[in-house]
Write an enzyme that holds these catalytic residues in place. Structure first.
Site, PDB file in Angstrom:
ATOM      1  N   ASP A  24      20.900  72.333  44.926  1.00 25.15           N
ATOM      2  CA  ASP A  24      20.665  71.143  45.447  1.00 25.15           C
ATOM      3  C   ASP A  24      19.426  70.705  43.699  1.00 25.15           C
ATOM      4  O   ASP A  24      18.465  71.671  43.619  1.00 25.15           O
ATOM      5  CB  ASP A  24      19.685  71.142  46.576  1.00 25.15           C
ATOM      6  CG  ASP A  24      19.740  69.412  46.623  1.00 25.15           C
ATOM      7  OD1 ASP A  24      20.632  68.874  46.423  1.00 25.15           O
ATOM      8  OD2 ASP A  24      18.753  69.067  47.789  1.00 25.15           O
ATOM      9  N   HIS A  41      24.892  69.002  36.500  1.00 24.71           N
ATOM     10  CA  HIS A  41      25.937  69.661  37.568  1.00 24.71           C
ATOM     11  C   HIS A  41      26.450  70.991  36.322  1.00 24.71           C
ATOM     12  O   HIS A  41      26.204  71.654  36.360  1.00 24.71           O
ATOM     13  CB  HIS A  41      26.910  68.914  37.829  1.00 24.71           C
ATOM     14  CG  HIS A  41      26.521  68.245  38.803  1.00 24.71           C
ATOM     15  ND1 HIS A  41      26.305  68.078  39.801  1.00 24.71           N
ATOM     16  CD2 HIS A  41      27.201  66.719  39.153  1.00 24.71           C
ATOM     17  CE1 HIS A  41      25.804  67.162  40.638  1.00 24.71           C
ATOM     18  NE2 HIS A  41      26.446  66.225  40.160  1.00 24.71           N
ATOM     19  N   SER A  69      30.411  70.084  48.492  1.00 29.28           N
ATOM     20  CA  SER A  69      30.669  69.663  50.563  1.00 29.28           C
ATOM     21  C   SER A  69      31.850  68.736  50.756  1.00 29.28           C
ATOM     22  O   SER A  69      32.722  67.690  49.812  1.00 29.28           O
ATOM     23  CB  SER A  69      29.193  68.896  51.114  1.00 29.28           C
ATOM     24  OG  SER A  69      29.330  68.043  50.282  1.00 29.28           O
ATOM     25  N   TRP A  73      32.610  64.199  48.855  1.00 33.91           N
ATOM     26  CA  TRP A  73      33.885  63.106  48.265  1.00 33.91           C
ATOM     27  C   TRP A  73      33.770  61.821  48.577  1.00 33.91           C
ATOM     28  O   TRP A  73      34.528  61.359  47.520  1.00 33.91           O
ATOM     29  CB  TRP A  73      35.345  63.416  49.349  1.00 33.91           C
ATOM     30  CG  TRP A  73      36.443  65.099  49.426  1.00 33.91           C
ATOM     31  CD1 TRP A  73      36.221  65.783  50.432  1.00 33.91           C
ATOM     32  CD2 TRP A  73      36.793  65.161  48.260  1.00 33.91           C
ATOM     33  NE1 TRP A  73      36.461  66.712  49.744  1.00 33.91           N
ATOM     34  CE2 TRP A  73      36.802  66.586  48.442  1.00 33.91           C
ATOM     35  CE3 TRP A  73      37.110  64.482  47.106  1.00 33.91           C
ATOM     36  CZ2 TRP A  73      37.979  67.044  47.818  1.00 33.91           C
ATOM     37  CZ3 TRP A  73      38.225  65.444  46.238  1.00 33.91           C
ATOM     38  CH2 TRP A  73      38.676  66.361  46.628  1.00 33.91           C
ATOM     39  N   LEU A 135      30.533  92.311  43.464  1.00 33.84           N
ATOM     40  CA  LEU A 135      29.649  91.187  44.214  1.00 33.84           C
ATOM     41  C   LEU A 135      30.885  90.353  44.280  1.00 33.84           C
ATOM     42  O   LEU A 135      31.914  90.493  43.646  1.00 33.84           O
ATOM     43  CB  LEU A 135      28.777  90.769  43.661  1.00 33.84           C
ATOM     44  CG  LEU A 135      28.526  89.278  43.841  1.00 33.84           C
ATOM     45  CD1 LEU A 135      27.464  89.689  44.629  1.00 33.84           C
ATOM     46  CD2 LEU A 135      27.852  88.263  42.948  1.00 33.84           C
ATOM     47  N   ARG A 198      17.290  71.339  54.760  1.00 27.14           N
ATOM     48  CA  ARG A 198      17.552  71.039  55.386  1.00 27.14           C
ATOM     49  C   ARG A 198      19.137  71.895  55.389  1.00 27.14           C
ATOM     50  O   ARG A 198      19.106  72.590  54.068  1.00 27.14           O
ATOM     51  CB  ARG A 198      18.101  69.424  55.007  1.00 27.14           C
ATOM     52  CG  ARG A 198      17.724  68.370  55.764  1.00 27.14           C
ATOM     53  CD  ARG A 198      18.193  66.783  55.639  1.00 27.14           C
ATOM     54  NE  ARG A 198      18.555  67.489  53.679  1.00 27.14           N
ATOM     55  CZ  ARG A 198      17.775  65.653  52.911  1.00 27.14           C
ATOM     56  NH1 ARG A 198      16.363  65.972  53.180  1.00 27.14           N
ATOM     57  NH2 ARG A 198      17.792  66.159  51.491  1.00 27.14           N
TER      58      ARG A 198
HETATM   59  C1  FPP Z   1      23.756  69.058  44.127  1.00 26.34           C
HETATM   60  O1  FPP Z   1      22.800  68.322  43.358  1.00 26.34           O
HETATM   61  C2  FPP Z   1      24.889  69.721  44.003  1.00 26.34           C
HETATM   62  C3  FPP Z   1      25.938  69.850  43.884  1.00 26.34           C
HETATM   63  C4  FPP Z   1      26.416  68.658  44.676  1.00 26.34           C
HETATM   64  C5  FPP Z   1      26.599  69.944  42.634  1.00 26.34           C
HETATM   65  C6  FPP Z   1      26.662  71.558  42.804  1.00 26.34           C
HETATM   66  C7  FPP Z   1      27.313  72.073  41.466  1.00 26.34           C
HETATM   67  C8  FPP Z   1      27.117  72.861  41.157  1.00 26.34           C
HETATM   68  C9  FPP Z   1      25.269  73.398  40.777  1.00 26.34           C
HETATM   69  C10 FPP Z   1      27.886  73.780  39.332  1.00 26.34           C
HETATM   70  C11 FPP Z   1      28.637  75.089  39.732  1.00 26.34           C
HETATM   71  C12 FPP Z   1      29.806  74.614  39.365  1.00 26.34           C
HETATM   72  C13 FPP Z   1      30.450  76.046  40.378  1.00 26.34           C
HETATM   73  C14 FPP Z   1      31.086  75.286  39.802  1.00 26.34           C
HETATM   74  C15 FPP Z   1      29.942  77.242  40.184  1.00 26.34           C
HETATM   75  P1  FPP Z   1      22.555  66.883  43.708  1.00 26.34           P
HETATM   76  O2  FPP Z   1      23.780  66.283  42.459  1.00 26.34           O
HETATM   77  O3  FPP Z   1      22.935  66.266  45.173  1.00 26.34           O
HETATM   78  O4  FPP Z   1      21.741  66.577  43.204  1.00 26.34           O
HETATM   79  P2  FPP Z   1      19.948  65.476  43.673  1.00 26.34           P
HETATM   80  O5  FPP Z   1      20.188  65.760  45.181  1.00 26.34           O
HETATM   81  O6  FPP Z   1      19.329  65.770  43.319  1.00 26.34           O
HETATM   82  O7  FPP Z   1      21.118  64.547  43.239  1.00 26.34           O
END
Ligand code: FPP
Length: 247
Positions: A24, A41, A69, A73, A135, A198
């Protein structure tokens, strides 16, 4: 410094077999730098590499990452496209490194909801890494804990309707076998970054007795040292699974 932490992990001996991570803080990482969210990301990919390499070095057997998640979407189309593009790029760019490291990748979730290019990327990375024995890396994509349980209930109800399952015989292990994670041990440790306390609809069934570790780091800043610190913290915990303490 990471080597010191790793040495301490090894001395303690009780390494978590299965570590799950809610990655996160990508959006906040980007916003603080005046960058678009997708830049966060992309930067998060480095931390994914760190966690995988850290898990391999520490002797963790299963690493489960929450990559997308069911709720994601609902994000703007441009961000969904960026995340799917990232999944495709990850599958293409990282596969050799993963094979060399002995990592087997599985993608768990509603994979049929992905676009054809992303589905194909998932198929390829699973196929090319099959048999990696250091792994098991589970990438949870289009995954939600409630949706997983609803899907399992539907599966069991259909079997009961066909006369292949006696409802009275359903127990915890029957339900477990109907989950995306069928056959895997539950996570011993859940790490969540960005300081949020959470579970966010992640592995609701599997986390029943999992130890939680909250890191203040935003995911793109999460290093191998942070990963090792989470394992060291876990090694100090006493797990009772509802029983009383041994001492
Ligand atoms: C949450 O941060 C993160 C995600 C929704 C995407 C997680 C994906 C990656 C770390 C890339 C890795 C990908 C692969 C294919 C392994 P957020 O956008 O909710 O952050 P925020 O809470 O600060 O807005």
């Amino acid at each position: 410094m990471p080597a010191d932490l790793l040495a301490r992990i090894k001395v303690n001996a009780r390494v978590p077999r299965h570590v799950a991570v809610i990655m996160d803080g990508n959006g906040r990482w980007a916003r603080r730098r005046g960058l678009p969210r997708h830049a966060g990301h992309w930067e998060g990919m480095k931390a994914v590499r760190e966690a995988i390499e850290g898990a391999c070095a520490a002797g963790v057997e299963i690493l489960t990452l929450f990559a997308f998640s069911t709720e994601n979407w609902k994000r703007p189309r441009s961000e969904i496209d960026a995340l799917m593009g990232l999944l495709q790029a990850y599958a293409e760019k990282e596969q050799e490194r993963l094979v060399r490291a002995g990592v087997e990748v599985r993608v768990l979730g509603e994979v049929d909801r992905l676009d054809p290019l992303s589905r194909e990327a998932v198929r390829r990375i699973e196929e090319r890494t099959r048999g990696g024995s250091v792994l098991l890396l589970n990438l949870m994509v289009s995954y939600g804990g409630r949706e997983e349980l609803v899907r399992a209930a539907r599966k069991l109800a259909a079997k009961a309707r066909e006369g292949c399952l006696d409802p009275e015989s359903i127990d915890a292990s029957t339900l477990e076998r109907a989950l995306f994670t069928a056959g895997l041990p539950d996570p011993d440790l859940l790490v969540r970054t960005s300081g949020e306390f959470r579970v966010s609809n992640f592995m609701l069934w599997q986390l029943a007795y999992t130890e939680l570790y909250i890191s203040p780091a935003l995911w793109p800043d999460f290093t191998r040292e942070d990963f090792y610190a989470a394992i060291l913290d876990y090694q100090r915990r006493e797990r009772r699974f509802g029983r009383v303490s041994a001492g």
